[in-house]
Design an enzyme around this catalytic site. Structure first.
Site: not given
Ligand code: FES
Length: 207
Positions: A34, A36, A61, A105
């Site tokens: 993602c 992140d 997120c 995550c």
């Molecule tokens: Fe990226 Fe949760 S969607 S860490």
């Protein structure tokens, strides 16, 4: 998407959040799934090897924030040896679960903690840098979650064969061409293994 009350609590009121002044070690990891990121800061007592203080910064997120919050709670006050045993499954359990598409995550938060511990140990001569080989590759593949069911691709027997020779990684996968997550998983494999200087080329075969 259904979140547990604990996830919501840790998301709304995260523990141990913020940049640490003068940490002993800082580690940042990103999730190729993602984009992140999480950063973990540690302060370690040199004598007792206990984690005296820990904090995190999240660029992600709600689950990213909640899992980083819980994982820092779990690690605080533990010795490095004890904290090394903390996994993403522990974080999930402590949060009363996460939706399958959000399991990665928790893997990101757990990975970042483990990287921080490992970096500290290497910097303080507590650990030798492991030789890169099939074992390392398998350990990395275990961190890749198949989003549909929230399990890692090794447990799901999606990895048929792993080989490594002179910088060449060869992986045979058990994922069909109609599998919607195939490209995503392949990209994650490349991201996870590409960070090792020993890896010159990665070949991933599908049936
Ligand atoms: Fe990226 Fe949760 S969607 S860490």
């Amino acid at each position: 998407m259904q979140y547990s009350q604990k996830v919501l609590d840790h998301f709304m009121h995260p523990h141990n959040v913020g940049k640490m002044e003068n940490p002993d070690v800082v580690a940042t990891e990103g999730s190729p799934a993602c984009g992140d990121q999480v950063t973990v800061y540690l302060k370690v007592d040199e004598e007792t090897k206990k984690i005296e203080d820990i904090s995190f910064l999240s660029y992600g997120c709600a689950s990213n924030i909640a899992t980083a919050s819980i994982i820092t709670d779990l690690a605080k006050g533990k010795t490095l040896e004890e904290a090394k045993k903390i996994t993403w499954r522990d974080a999930m359990e402590a949060l009363d679960g996460l939706p399958p598409v959000k399991v990665h995550c928790s893997v990101l938060a757990a990975d970042t903690l483990q990287t921080a511990i490992s970096d500290y140990e290497i910097a303080h001569g507590l650990k030798e840098v492991p030789n890169f080989g099939k074992e390392t590759i398998l350990e990395e593949l275990k961190k890749i979650i198949y989003p549909q069911v929230g399990e890692d691709i090794v447990s799901l027997k999606m990895v048929k064969y792993v080989g490594f020779d002179k910088g060449e990684v060869l992986i045979d996968m058990n994922m069909m061409s109609f599998d919607q997550w195939r490209d995503n998983v392949a990209e994650e494999i490349r991201e996870h293994l590409g960070k090792y200087p020993e890896v010159k080329n990665i070949q991933i075969n599908f049936p």
